[in-house]
Design an enzyme around this catalytic site. Structure first.
Site, mmCIF file in Angstrom:
data_model
loop_
_atom_site.group_PDB
_atom_site.id
_atom_site.type_symbol
_atom_site.label_atom_id
_atom_site.label_comp_id
_atom_site.label_asym_id
_atom_site.label_seq_id
_atom_site.Cartn_x
_atom_site.Cartn_y
_atom_site.Cartn_z
ATOM 1 N N ASP A 185 32.763 24.923 26.669
ATOM 2 C CA ASP A 185 34.111 25.444 26.474
ATOM 3 C C ASP A 185 34.354 25.573 24.972
ATOM 4 O OD1 ASP A 185 36.958 25.695 26.313
ATOM 5 O OD2 ASP A 185 37.085 24.831 28.339
ATOM 6 N N LYS A 245 42.683 35.394 31.218
ATOM 7 C CA LYS A 245 43.114 36.803 31.157
ATOM 8 C C LYS A 245 44.013 37.284 32.291
ATOM 9 C CE LYS A 245 39.399 38.845 33.688
ATOM 10 N NZ LYS A 245 38.580 40.000 33.920
ATOM 11 N N SER A 259 42.952 44.113 23.355
ATOM 12 C CA SER A 259 43.409 44.906 24.495
ATOM 13 C C SER A 259 44.447 45.935 24.073
ATOM 14 C CB SER A 259 44.027 43.939 25.509
ATOM 15 O OG SER A 259 44.717 44.633 26.502
ATOM 16 N N THR A 303 46.907 46.321 25.551
ATOM 17 C CA THR A 303 48.186 45.695 25.902
ATOM 18 C C THR A 303 49.038 45.461 24.642
ATOM 19 O OG1 THR A 303 49.158 43.904 27.187
ATOM 20 C CG2 THR A 303 47.314 43.305 25.849
ATOM 21 N N TYR A 336 49.922 36.129 28.046
ATOM 22 C CA TYR A 336 48.552 36.621 27.862
ATOM 23 C C TYR A 336 48.510 37.687 26.761
ATOM 24 C CZ TYR A 336 44.667 39.806 28.364
ATOM 25 O OH TYR A 336 43.614 40.628 28.073
ATOM 26 N N LYS A 384 46.754 37.816 22.697
ATOM 27 C CA LYS A 384 45.903 38.841 22.064
ATOM 28 C C LYS A 384 46.492 39.236 20.707
ATOM 29 C CE LYS A 384 42.635 39.045 25.031
ATOM 30 N NZ LYS A 384 41.345 38.462 24.681
ATOM 31 N N ASN A 433 43.591 43.312 39.680
ATOM 32 C CA ASN A 433 43.334 44.615 39.068
ATOM 33 C C ASN A 433 43.038 45.671 40.136
ATOM 34 O OD1 ASN A 433 41.964 42.600 36.684
ATOM 35 N ND2 ASN A 433 43.526 44.062 36.122
ATOM 36 N N LEU A 434 43.286 46.911 39.748
ATOM 37 C CA LEU A 434 43.229 48.007 40.719
ATOM 38 C C LEU A 434 41.843 48.193 41.362
ATOM 39 C CD1 LEU A 434 44.575 50.444 42.094
ATOM 40 C CD2 LEU A 434 43.948 51.813 40.089
ATOM 41 N N ARG A 494 46.499 55.265 33.458
ATOM 42 C CA ARG A 494 45.700 54.407 32.576
ATOM 43 C C ARG A 494 44.470 55.171 32.122
ATOM 44 N NH1 ARG A 494 49.620 52.067 33.279
ATOM 45 N NH2 ARG A 494 50.025 49.906 33.905
ATOM 46 N N ARG A 534 55.473 47.142 40.013
ATOM 47 C CA ARG A 534 55.073 45.788 39.635
ATOM 48 C C ARG A 534 55.735 45.452 38.306
ATOM 49 N NH1 ARG A 534 48.714 44.495 38.767
ATOM 50 N NH2 ARG A 534 49.009 45.896 36.981
HETATM 51 C C1 WQD Z 1 46.094 49.425 36.819
HETATM 52 C C2 WQD Z 1 47.090 50.303 37.551
HETATM 53 C C3 WQD Z 1 48.959 49.106 38.471
HETATM 54 C C4 WQD Z 1 46.688 46.831 41.438
HETATM 55 C C5 WQD Z 1 45.687 44.699 33.049
HETATM 56 C C6 WQD Z 1 46.147 43.874 31.899
HETATM 57 C C7 WQD Z 1 45.515 44.342 30.648
HETATM 58 C C8 WQD Z 1 44.042 44.352 30.816
HETATM 59 C C9 WQD Z 1 43.540 44.996 32.012
HETATM 60 C C10 WQD Z 1 42.789 42.389 30.587
HETATM 61 C C11 WQD Z 1 48.535 49.921 37.261
HETATM 62 C C12 WQD Z 1 48.123 49.725 39.562
HETATM 63 C C13 WQD Z 1 47.052 47.692 40.414
HETATM 64 C C14 WQD Z 1 47.130 47.122 42.768
HETATM 65 C C15 WQD Z 1 48.208 49.120 41.942
HETATM 66 N N1 WQD Z 1 43.367 43.403 30.149
HETATM 67 N N2 WQD Z 1 47.801 48.818 40.671
HETATM 68 N N3 WQD Z 1 47.858 48.249 42.960
HETATM 69 O O1 WQD Z 1 47.854 46.376 34.472
HETATM 70 O O2 WQD Z 1 46.723 48.343 33.378
HETATM 71 O O3 WQD Z 1 46.025 46.053 32.820
HETATM 72 O O4 WQD Z 1 44.284 44.573 33.157
HETATM 73 O O5 WQD Z 1 42.218 41.571 30.798
HETATM 74 O O6 WQD Z 1 45.898 43.557 29.618
HETATM 75 O O7 WQD Z 1 47.538 43.986 31.776
HETATM 76 O O8 WQD Z 1 45.426 46.978 35.021
HETATM 77 O O9 WQD Z 1 44.084 47.124 37.064
HETATM 78 O O10 WQD Z 1 46.103 45.608 37.038
HETATM 79 O O11 WQD Z 1 46.422 48.072 37.037
HETATM 80 O O12 WQD Z 1 48.874 50.114 42.182
HETATM 81 O O13 WQD Z 1 46.860 46.394 43.710
HETATM 82 O O14 WQD Z 1 46.917 50.095 38.956
HETATM 83 O O15 WQD Z 1 50.315 49.213 38.751
HETATM 84 O O16 WQD Z 1 49.255 51.109 37.216
HETATM 85 P P1 WQD Z 1 46.652 46.983 33.933
HETATM 86 P P2 WQD Z 1 45.465 46.865 36.594
#
Ligand code: WQD
Length: 342
Positions: free
Chosen positions: A60, A87, A127, A129, A152, A156, A202-203, A234, A298
């Site tokens: 760690d 993360k 990121s 972000t 989070y 960053k 994540n998506l 995105r 969300r």
């Molecule tokens: C992408 C899109 C959701 C899930 C996050 C962190 C960022 C980064 C990457 C990390 C968005 C939509 C998602 C679902 C959906 N860094 N979605 N249904 O939020 O852009 O970024 O991950 O380590 O800092 O904030 O990525 O993949 O969560 O979402 O509709 O079940 O998919 O609303 O538009 P995000 P994500």
């Protein structure tokens, strides 16, 4: 053999792909990871792809004595790529101190130890972000950093500031901060990929798990945004392309090609895709159905963001090359591999 590089968080998603590309480029890789969100078997995957087993130690970065011992035992480390961090955006809201402790302390430990062991090059995993919802799209590195929407995201931003302050204090450290957009996909061999624990946030992992029948349906978070189809946009970047940018960043530092002691690069494709476009493309290229329903927005989601990658294209000579279709296919291949391995 080129130089020795320490990869923290190297059994994680982006870290493991970067370890592969570093080894492919001839670097000697030492991985440390506390395995809080990954598995040691990832080392086998890296070995299968490259034919080389990287040195691995379960460690760690918050354990400063442990990291010091590692530097002593492996003299000659020339650079660090620092991925190790917590993360999960949602979890960070619930457990902010855990995030500040993990993400800030580990960075401080590494920066404090570097000069003592003559390690000068530091790549930081940042990121997009930090831009929040940018006023101008595509977003360049000069866009203002907006107040973070989660602990989070704040870590960053603070980490970037800590690095900048440290480098400009005159300590012999130079750093490249890489601001990733949305990394997706897996190695084309399907030997390594993203391994989300529990229900994916994540998506893409949610899409692949739904196609695999592990989840009943995908929830699309909102279709009333100010975008052509109403869903969020995105910049989805292939994880191998992203990994290659780290190798270039390391070489740029070690070959003394930096123009400033701290450099920042956006790593994205320059193309924005909506959630619905991603679902449609995934279905087209895999032939799999992804049942989905539209639900409410969300909290904390950015409406639309995509990169202006021109600075990275020009200065690093790096461009995201993989198509989103092939990238989604790699994610699906990886999902099938996970299922087949139980
Ligand atoms: C992408 C899109 C959701 C899930 C996050 C962190 C960022 C980064 C990457 C990390 C968005 C939509 C998602 C679902 C959906 N860094 N979605 N249904 O939020 O852009 O970024 O991950 O380590 O800092 O904030 O990525 O993949 O969560 O979402 O509709 O079940 O998919 O609303 O538009 P995000 P994500």
């Amino acid at each position: 053999m080129k130089h020795k590089i320490l990869v923290t968080g190297g059994t994680g998603y982006i870290g493991s792909h970067t370890a592969v590309e570093l080894q492919n480029a001839g670097y000697e890789v030492i991985i440390i990871d506390n395995l809080s969100n990954s598995n040691e078997s990832v080392i086998n995957g890296i070995e299968k792809i490259t034919g080389i087993r990287p040195i691995f130690e379960k460690l760690d970065c918050n354990d400063k004595d442990g990291v010091e011992k590692l530097f002593s035992e492996h003299p000659g480390i020339k650079g660090i790529i620092h991925f190790a961090a917590s993360k999960a955006v949602g979890e960070s809201v619930q457990k902010p101190l855990l995030y500040y402790r993990n993400n800030l302390l580990s960075l401080i430990n590494l920066l404090e130890l570097m000069p003592r062991f003559n390690v000068e090059a530091f790549v930081f995993s940042s990121s997009c972000t930090v831009y929040g919802q940018p006023d101008v799209l595509p977003v360049t590195e000069n866009a203002p950093v907006k107040p973070a929407l989660s602990p989070y995201g704040n870590t960053k931003q603070i980490c970037e500031e800590i690095i900048r302050d440290t480098v400009y204090s005159g300590t012999p450290i130079k750093s490249i901060l890489l601001r990733y957009f949305n990394p997706i996909g897996a190695h084309p061999s399907a030997e390594i990929g993203e391994l989300p624990l529990g229900v994916p946030q994540n998506l893409i992992p949610f899409v692949t798990q739904t196609a695999a029948g592990i989840r009943k349906e995908l929830s699309v978070f909102g279709n009333d945004y100010n975008t052509p189809d109403g869903s969020c946009i995105r910049d989805y970047i292939n994880v191998v392309d992203l990994a290659k940018a780290h190798v270039i960043a390391v070489s740029r530092m070690l070959d003394e090609k930096m123009k400033n002691p701290v450099e920042i690069f956006n790593l994205g494709t320059g193309r924005g895709l909506s959630v619905l476009e991603i679902i449609r493309t995934f279905q087209e290229v895999t032939g799999m159905k992804v049942p989905y329903k539209i639900v409410g927005r969300r909290e904390g989601d950015i409406e639309k963001v995509w990169a202006d990658p021109e600075f990275a294209n020009k200065e690093l000579g790096w461009t995201a090359e993989e198509s989103v279709a092939d990238t989604l296919l790699s994610a699906w291949k990886w999902q099938q591999r996970i299922v087949s391995q139980g």
